[in-house]
Design a protein around this motif. Structure first.
Motif: not given
Length: 267
Positions: A131, A164, A128
């Motif tokens: 990416q 995020q 994650r």
């Protein structure tokens, strides 16, 4: 130092250098696996750059003021290493993540790019991070066009990354590039919209966000080059060299194996 504006002839030279840098990463991809040392990756890259491409590895013996000469031809930054990791005899193991940063000089022009690699089976958290760092870079690239300002790029990368739950390294940034490895302007990966230099056609610079899974604070190791996260959290980085065109941008560090741009959803 002022920002250099590249002519079409200059840009053609930089396209070639950028493609060659990306092709080094293409070549290395099959070799990034458990058991290989980063020294071996450096040897493979050096041989390819010098013997196959007829080019020069820009990092080798590079020594900006205050630094000892960099001893290798590529940078390999593993796990909590943020950037400028020096290849050594340590073998990669399954689950590691590694950034490989390549800069070649061809006919006097520099091409600079880096990619993240997941060794063997990476954790969900590692995948994650890699990416979303890739997406952060591309969100910055997608902003590039004449008339916007560098602060718009940094703001876009920072806000996406922090939403995020990650942090952006402040001490290292993208940079202008051309006949010199590092030129003006500095390209921050954080900031405020509408600030810093406006973009004009012919500018060439790197966008290369360094994103930490934990806090943004970093420290330098005793080798004088390797940067790590203070909290030992994982760190990821991707990098492309980008040209400002008349109506947008062109990524110069592309080759047959370049990963495709992500689909960018709003936000």
């Amino acid at each position: 130092m002022s920002i250099t504006i590249k002519t079409e002839a200059d840009v053609q030279g930089m396209r070639i250098a950028g493609r060659l840098a990306s092709e080094v990463l293409d070549m290395l991809t099959a070799h990034v696996r458990p058991g290989v040392s980063t020294d071996e990756l450096d040897r493979l890259a050096h041989e390819h750059i010098v013997r196959v491409q007829g080019a020069v590895p820009a990092p080798l013996n590079y020594a900006p003021p205050g630094y000892t000469p960099y001893p290798k031809s590529i940078c390999t930054s593993i796990n909590h290493q943020v950037c400028h990791g020096i290849p050594n005899e340590r073998a990669l193991k399954s689950g590691d993540i590694v950034n490989i940063d390549v800069t070649v000089i061809k006919d006097g022009w520099h091409g600079d790019t880096s990619r993240m690699f997941i060794v063997g089976e990476g954790s969900i958290a590692a995948r994650r991070l890699c990416q979303l760092t890739y997406e952060a870079m591309w969100r910055g690239i997608a902003k590039v066009r004449p008339g916007i300002r560098l602060g718009d790029i940094g703001h876009t990368i920072q806000t996406f990354t922090e939403r995020q739950g990650y942090s952006v390294v402040r001490e290292f940034c993208g940079h202008g590039i051309g006949r010199k490895f590092h030129e003006e302007p500095q390209v921050l990966h954080y900031g405020h919209p509408g600030t810093l230099e406006p973009l004009v056609p012919g500018m060439v610079f790197t966008i290369e966000p360094m994103v930490n899974a934990g806090r943004r604070e970093i420290k330098e190791l005793g080798d004088g080059w390797t940067i790590v996260t203070k909290d030992r959290s994982l760190s990821a980085q991707w990098e492309h060299t980008v040209l400002v065109t008349e109506d947008g941008y062109e990524v110069l560090t592309v080759s047959a194996g370049t990963p495709a741009p992500p689909q960018l959803a709003p936000g």
